[in-house]
Design an enzyme around this catalytic site. Structure first.
Site, mmCIF file in Angstrom:
data_model
loop_
_atom_site.group_PDB
_atom_site.id
_atom_site.type_symbol
_atom_site.label_atom_id
_atom_site.label_comp_id
_atom_site.label_asym_id
_atom_site.label_seq_id
_atom_site.Cartn_x
_atom_site.Cartn_y
_atom_site.Cartn_z
ATOM 1 N N HIS A 104 0.843 -1.199 0.000
ATOM 2 C CA HIS A 104 0.000 0.000 0.000
ATOM 3 C C HIS A 104 0.879 1.250 0.000
ATOM 4 O O HIS A 104 0.627 2.203 -0.743
ATOM 5 C CB HIS A 104 -0.912 0.022 1.224
ATOM 6 C CG HIS A 104 -2.247 -0.609 1.005
ATOM 7 N ND1 HIS A 104 -2.414 -1.978 0.987
ATOM 8 C CD2 HIS A 104 -3.475 -0.077 0.797
ATOM 9 C CE1 HIS A 104 -3.702 -2.248 0.778
ATOM 10 N NE2 HIS A 104 -4.364 -1.115 0.662
ATOM 11 N N HIS B 135 0.449 -2.688 9.402
ATOM 12 C CA HIS B 135 1.892 -2.555 9.147
ATOM 13 C C HIS B 135 2.583 -1.836 10.290
ATOM 14 O O HIS B 135 1.988 -0.980 10.950
ATOM 15 C CB HIS B 135 2.146 -1.775 7.853
ATOM 16 C CG HIS B 135 1.896 -2.561 6.609
ATOM 17 N ND1 HIS B 135 2.736 -3.569 6.175
ATOM 18 C CD2 HIS B 135 0.889 -2.500 5.711
ATOM 19 C CE1 HIS B 135 2.264 -4.083 5.063
ATOM 20 N NE2 HIS B 135 1.141 -3.456 4.754
#
Length: 424
Positions: A191, A238
């Site tokens: 991402h 993350h």
């Protein structure tokens, strides 16, 4: 302590899940157990005084007297519902594994929706609207080359994940608001890579080709990039190190491959055997990526990315050779923005509507054809689609062929329809 040891120590600190959880709490996200623990002393003090804690303080919506017609937990229904826990990650349910986001108490809803938007900038829904919009309405050349860069960045990122094999941040202490990609590895954040590559590539490809102040691009890049990157920490997907690594990795990829994008695009359009080479190369890359690790959503996404890239490239080849693609001459650059008129806006809306309906139809038809066909060819039970798609023999052809046809439609079939009905 040597520089290498200091860097290793810094990397270890940036990978700690506690830092992710701290950022989530700073943004108003807490697990229900943490919120209940914080409220327990208040509730005990009220009981000692002979008072009953209000329903909102206990994080629940009170049931109504008509047999439970009141709003359930997590649904906005006055103050109690606002304060109560909500399955904030339910919007990102994993359709392949059935996982859902954790129950979480969210106290800052504007940030929640802002970061939901940020994380959607790296998901399929955004890509399937964003790239066609560029190709149909803005600038086909820029759209094609954005796809080339996106495929390169995402493929390298997905393969690197399966080679490094670092796990997602631990939960607890992290609250997993999204679990759609939870079965993938964590390092680097794709991402973050996409959120870095797309705005930078947009500015590099359009500045000098279109007339606009460079300041606009310099504002767009950090805003887009930071929104996507921070959203992945907010969602609990993350660590800070994953985000930094994804950002730096993307800069490296762009530095190496961006000078080749013009040559790749020209080859895709003009070389006699380009379609065969494109299909074979992308398919070989997909097979290689499927051998890196066991099943996860990463493998399907990789095949989807490669299929889309191959389809867009093959479509642009056919469009170019049929004379349907009219590029402005170099002496007309930089291009000026055309004046906004009702006709211009109306045609753009019509192209998006017709094009997206066609894309969705193609995707649905190809999905219904390829999965049962692959199951029959490779003798894999097709009763449970989720389990069937966890086999490489099903997932690779399904994703590659389906999204290859979607990409081909975006750059050839749909523009041909536009030209036929007079809205190109």
């Amino acid at each position: 302590m040597s520089l290498r040891q200091r860097l290793a120590q810094l990397a270890g600190r940036l990978q700690e899940p506690q830092r992710v959880a701290r950022f989530q709490r700073l943004c108003g996200v807490e697990a229900p157990r943490e919120a209940e623990a914080a409220e327990a002393p208040l509730a005990g003090d009220l009981r000692r005084r002979g008072l009953r804690p209000p329903p909102g303080e206990r994080g629940q919506c009170p049931a109504k007297a008509d047999g439970g017609a009141g709003a359930p937990n997590g649904v906005r229904n006055g103050l109690a519902a606002e304060r109560g826990p909500r399955r904030a990650g339910a919007l990102r349910r994993n359709s392949l594994t059935g996982e859902e986001g954790e129950l979480a108490r969210v106290s800052n809803w504007p940030l929640y929706y802002l970061f939901c938007l940020g994380t959607e900038l790296g998901n399929e829904l955004f890509y399937i609207v964003f790239f066609p919009f560029w190709i149909w309405n803005l600038d086909p050349l820029v759209g094609r080359r954005l796809v080339i860069i996106w495929v390169l960045v995402m493929y390298l990122g997905q393969c690197t994940k399966d080679i490094v094999r670092w796990p997602r941040p631990a939960s607890p202490p992290v609250v997993k608001l999204e679990v759609f990609y939870n079965s993938e590895y964590s390092m680097p954040s794709t991402h973050a890579m996409s959120g870095t590559a797309i705005p930078i590539a947009m500015v590099l490809l359009t500045y000098g080709r279109w007339q606009y102040p460079l300041l606009y691009g310099l504002i767009l890049i950090p805003c887009w990039c930071s929104l996507v990157c921070l959203s992945r920490i907010y969602m609990g997907m993350h660590s800070i190190l994953d985000i930094i690594a994804g950002f730096l990795y993307t800069i490296l990829i762009l530095a190496v491959f961006y000078p080749l994008v013009d040559m790749i695009d020209h080859f895709n359009q003009t070389h006699r055997y380009a379609p065969l080479i494109i299909i074979g190369l992308h398919l070989a890359l997909g097979i290689f990526s499927f051998t890196l690790d066991t099943w996860s959503t990463s493998r399907g996404d990789t095949a989807e990315i490669l299929g889309s890239g191959a389809g867009v490239a093959c479509g642009s080849h056919v469009t170019y050779n049929m004379g349907l693609l009219l590029e402005p001459s170099l002496d007309t650059l930089p291009l000026a923005r055309p004046p906004l008129t009702v006709t211009l806006v109306g045609k753009a809306i019509l192209r998006v509507f017709i094009g997206m309906v066609f894309v969705l139809i193609v995707r649905d038809i190809m999905k219904k054809i390829t999965i049962p066909l692959a199951c029959r060819i490779f003798k894999i039970p097709c009763d449970d689609i989720r389990k069937a798609r966890q086999h490489m023999e099903v997932e690779l052809p399904y994703r590659y062929i389906t999204y290859g046809m979607v990409g081909f439609s975006i750059t050839f079939l749909i523009p041909y329809i536009f030209s036929f009905i007079g809205i190109s």
